[in-house]
Design an enzyme around this catalytic site. Structure first.
Site, PDB file in Angstrom:
ATOM      1  N   GLY A 139       0.833  -1.205   0.000  1.00 29.88           N
ATOM      2  CA  GLY A 139       0.000   0.000   0.000  1.00 29.88           C
ATOM      3  C   GLY A 139       0.860   1.245   0.000  1.00 29.88           C
ATOM      4  O   GLY A 139       0.753   2.101   0.887  1.00 29.88           O
TER       5      GLY A 139
ATOM      6  N   GLY B 229       0.383   8.179   0.744  1.00 33.62           N
ATOM      7  CA  GLY B 229       0.173   8.142   2.190  1.00 33.62           C
ATOM      8  C   GLY B 229       1.368   7.646   2.992  1.00 33.62           C
ATOM      9  O   GLY B 229       2.528   7.875   2.643  1.00 33.62           O
TER      10      GLY B 229
ATOM     11  N   GLY C  90       2.427   4.604   3.494  1.00 34.69           N
ATOM     12  CA  GLY C  90       3.227   3.562   2.844  1.00 34.69           C
ATOM     13  C   GLY C  90       4.296   4.141   1.947  1.00 34.69           C
ATOM     14  O   GLY C  90       5.455   3.697   1.971  1.00 34.69           O
TER      15      GLY C  90
ATOM     16  N   SER D 242      -3.591   0.748  14.145  1.00 35.23           N
ATOM     17  CA  SER D 242      -4.097   2.092  14.454  1.00 35.23           C
ATOM     18  C   SER D 242      -4.502   2.127  15.915  1.00 35.23           C
ATOM     19  O   SER D 242      -4.889   1.097  16.487  1.00 35.23           O
ATOM     20  CB  SER D 242      -5.319   2.382  13.597  1.00 35.23           C
ATOM     21  OG  SER D 242      -5.998   3.532  14.074  1.00 35.23           O
TER      22      SER D 242
ATOM     23  N   TYR E 143     -13.614  -1.233  10.725  1.00 33.57           N
ATOM     24  CA  TYR E 143     -12.228  -0.744  10.732  1.00 33.57           C
ATOM     25  C   TYR E 143     -11.549  -1.067  12.077  1.00 33.57           C
ATOM     26  O   TYR E 143     -10.437  -1.608  12.096  1.00 33.57           O
ATOM     27  CB  TYR E 143     -12.204   0.765  10.471  1.00 33.57           C
ATOM     28  CG  TYR E 143     -10.800   1.322  10.417  1.00 33.57           C
ATOM     29  CD1 TYR E 143      -9.946   1.002   9.362  1.00 33.57           C
ATOM     30  CD2 TYR E 143     -10.310   2.146  11.426  1.00 33.57           C
ATOM     31  CE1 TYR E 143      -8.652   1.492   9.319  1.00 33.57           C
ATOM     32  CE2 TYR E 143      -9.019   2.646  11.384  1.00 33.57           C
ATOM     33  CZ  TYR E 143      -8.190   2.315  10.333  1.00 33.57           C
ATOM     34  OH  TYR E 143      -6.899   2.790  10.282  1.00 33.57           O
TER      35      TYR E 143
HETATM   36  N1  LIG Z   1      -4.080   8.019   7.833  1.00 32.65           N
HETATM   37  C1  LIG Z   1      -4.220   7.834   9.143  1.00 32.65           C
HETATM   38  O1  LIG Z   1      -4.508   8.777   9.908  1.00 32.65           O
HETATM   39  C2  LIG Z   1      -4.006   6.471   9.748  1.00 32.65           C
HETATM   40  C3  LIG Z   1      -4.102   6.358  11.163  1.00 32.65           C
HETATM   41  C4  LIG Z   1      -3.890   5.113  11.733  1.00 32.65           C
HETATM   42  C5  LIG Z   1      -3.580   4.014  10.959  1.00 32.65           C
HETATM   43  N2  LIG Z   1      -3.503   4.157   9.589  1.00 32.65           N
HETATM   44  C6  LIG Z   1      -3.186   2.951   8.805  1.00 32.65           C
HETATM   45  O2  LIG Z   1      -2.090   3.246   7.966  1.00 32.65           O
HETATM   46  C7  LIG Z   1      -2.150   2.447   6.786  1.00 32.65           C
HETATM   47  C8  LIG Z   1      -1.971   3.329   5.565  1.00 32.65           C
HETATM   48  O3  LIG Z   1      -2.978   4.304   5.569  1.00 32.65           O
HETATM   49  P1  LIG Z   1      -2.928   5.636   4.659  1.00 32.65           P
HETATM   50  O4  LIG Z   1      -3.659   6.666   5.437  1.00 32.65           O
HETATM   51  O5  LIG Z   1      -1.549   5.908   4.204  1.00 32.65           O
HETATM   52  O6  LIG Z   1      -3.865   5.163   3.442  1.00 32.65           O
HETATM   53  P2  LIG Z   1      -4.018   5.731   1.950  1.00 32.65           P
HETATM   54  O7  LIG Z   1      -3.457   7.093   1.802  1.00 32.65           O
HETATM   55  O8  LIG Z   1      -5.470   5.508   1.622  1.00 32.65           O
HETATM   56  O9  LIG Z   1      -3.114   4.710   1.099  1.00 32.65           O
HETATM   57  C9  LIG Z   1      -3.529   3.398   0.915  1.00 32.65           C
HETATM   58  C10 LIG Z   1      -2.538   2.643   0.049  1.00 32.65           C
HETATM   59  O10 LIG Z   1      -3.031   1.315  -0.109  1.00 32.65           O
HETATM   60  C11 LIG Z   1      -3.186   1.011  -1.480  1.00 32.65           C
HETATM   61  N3  LIG Z   1      -4.390   0.208  -1.652  1.00 32.65           N
HETATM   62  C12 LIG Z   1      -5.656   0.532  -1.339  1.00 32.65           C
HETATM   63  N4  LIG Z   1      -6.494  -0.480  -1.636  1.00 32.65           N
HETATM   64  C13 LIG Z   1      -5.729  -1.467  -2.156  1.00 32.65           C
HETATM   65  C14 LIG Z   1      -5.987  -2.758  -2.658  1.00 32.65           C
HETATM   66  N5  LIG Z   1      -7.234  -3.264  -2.717  1.00 32.65           N
HETATM   67  N6  LIG Z   1      -4.958  -3.501  -3.096  1.00 32.65           N
HETATM   68  C15 LIG Z   1      -3.698  -3.021  -3.079  1.00 32.65           C
HETATM   69  N7  LIG Z   1      -3.382  -1.799  -2.607  1.00 32.65           N
HETATM   70  C16 LIG Z   1      -4.385  -1.032  -2.164  1.00 32.65           C
HETATM   71  C17 LIG Z   1      -3.303   2.356  -2.184  1.00 32.65           C
HETATM   72  O11 LIG Z   1      -2.790   2.210  -3.501  1.00 32.65           O
HETATM   73  P3  LIG Z   1      -3.636   2.413  -4.850  1.00 32.65           P
HETATM   74  O12 LIG Z   1      -4.782   3.340  -4.531  1.00 32.65           O
HETATM   75  O13 LIG Z   1      -2.628   3.018  -5.798  1.00 32.65           O
HETATM   76  O14 LIG Z   1      -4.064   1.039  -5.217  1.00 32.65           O
HETATM   77  C18 LIG Z   1      -2.369   3.216  -1.340  1.00 32.65           C
HETATM   78  O15 LIG Z   1      -1.041   3.030  -1.745  1.00 32.65           O
HETATM   79  C19 LIG Z   1      -3.499   1.704   6.834  1.00 32.65           C
HETATM   80  O16 LIG Z   1      -3.296   0.385   7.293  1.00 32.65           O
HETATM   81  C20 LIG Z   1      -4.291   2.501   7.866  1.00 32.65           C
HETATM   82  O17 LIG Z   1      -5.262   1.692   8.529  1.00 32.65           O
HETATM   83  C21 LIG Z   1      -3.724   5.349   8.965  1.00 32.65           C
END
Ligand SMILES: NC(=O)c1ccc[n+]([C@@H]2O[C@H](COP(=O)([O-])OP(=O)(O)OC[C@H]3O[C@@H](n4cnc5c(N)ncnc54)[C@H](OP(=O)(O)O)[C@@H]3O)[C@@H](O)[C@H]2O)c1
Length: 289
Positions: free
Chosen positions: A16, A20, A22, A145, A170
């Protein structure tokens, strides 16, 4: 050895990672000298993100792997591609995850939050475990999270078939990430493969944007002002993937690069074993670890 080569000679996969947390994690690890594999659903978008990381870090060693990880065939295809490309795998960062306000069903007939946030890392880890074990000392870092604390594993309705709420699905999936890590650490004891899990902070990303509840969209617009940048959100996953301070540490939950206590429910070993068994059945991976 300076920071620029802390990870020299190491191969890392960050799921991922087209945007973001990742992408920022992959960038941080490439900057430390690792060969980094990044993943996303779309080949062109993943290639573009890899090119960005090469430019940002000056490292040519960034590889793009495309697969829809909500489908088990996609996870299996990804694992096969990675196993082909990387003769050794030192670190797996299970970062992929998402939030959906409404219930969606995957190609395998599973609820998408459970499938992508929990089953995909479960299956990918299982499929790459031999490669990680052969590369020991190795690390598996899973991005959970703080929301796990509001979660409960509803064994009577794991897929939210009777009653779906985006928040409940979630939080359950993020609790599953923590329980998975603790169970994995117990199963990998003595192998030299360590498993840790973290809360990255509340981070300004594209998170949840695919299917947002109206109230959430308004809340996020205000909250974004106070959120961490992706680079700040990547600090804990990068730390767990690379720092000598956590060498040998396993089965622990981190936030802000510090070990923290996770929720009471996350330490339930009976529930963790039950979740493992059910996940193995759903993912067709009964013989893992
Ligand atoms: N943002 C926050 O505040 C926060 C807080 C706590 C925990 N987290 C955790 O951190 C992690 C990353 O979150 P983020 O906020 O960086 O998310 P994000 O910006 O939505 O990025 C998600 C990533 O996952 C990929 N992805 C989504 N659906 C997919 C699928 N079906 N198959 C393969 N790749 C897929 C997307 O790539 P494409 O769209 O290019 O496919 C993108 O690279 C998650 O596990 C989330 O639960 C986030």
């Amino acid at each position: 050895m300076g920071d620029a080569d802390l990870m020299a000679g190491k191969s890392v996969l960050v799921t991922g990672s087209t945007g973001g947390i990742g992408k920022a994690t992959a960038t941080g690890l490439a900057a430390l000298g690792a060969r980094v594999g990044i993943t996303g659903r779309d080949q062109a978008r993943t290639e573009a993100a890899a090119a960005d990381i090469r430019v940002a870090t000056g490292s040519p060693a960034v590889d793009a792997f495309a697969a829809d990880m909500s489908a088990q065939a996609g996870v299996r295809h990804l694992a096969a591609q990675v196993a082909d490309a990387y003769p050794r795998l030192d670190v797996l960062v299970n970062n992929v995850g998402g939030f959906w306000a409404h219930r969606h069903v995957t190609a395998d007939g599973l609820e998408r939050t459970f499938a992508l946030n929990h089953l995909a890392p479960f299956l990918l880890t299982g499929l790459l475990l031999d490669r990680l074990t052969a590369s020991a000392p190795a690390r598996i870092v899973t991005v959970s999270s703080g929301a796990h604390a509001g979660g409960r594993i509803d064994f009577g309705d794991l897929q939210g078939e009777r009653n779906y709420s985006g928040q409940r699905a979630y939080s359950q999936s993020k609790l599953a990430n923590v329980m998975f890590t603790y169970e994995l650490a117990r199963r990998l004891d003595g192998t030299g493969v360590n498993a840790t899990v973290c809360h990255p902070g509340v981070v300004r990303t594209g998170f949840g944007a695919e299917d947002q509840a109206a109230y959430f969209a308004v809340m996020i617009r205000v909250a974004r002002l106070f959120m961490k940048t992706p680079a700040q959100g990547a600090l804990t996953p990068v730390y767990l993937a690379s720092s000598s301070e956590v060498e040998g540490i396993t089965g622990r939950y981190y936030a802000d690069r510090k070990p923290k206590t996770s929720s009471h429910a996350s330490y339930d070993t009976t529930a963790a074993a039950q979740l493992w068994q059910i996940s193995g059945g759903l993912a067709g991976l009964t013989a893992t670890a």
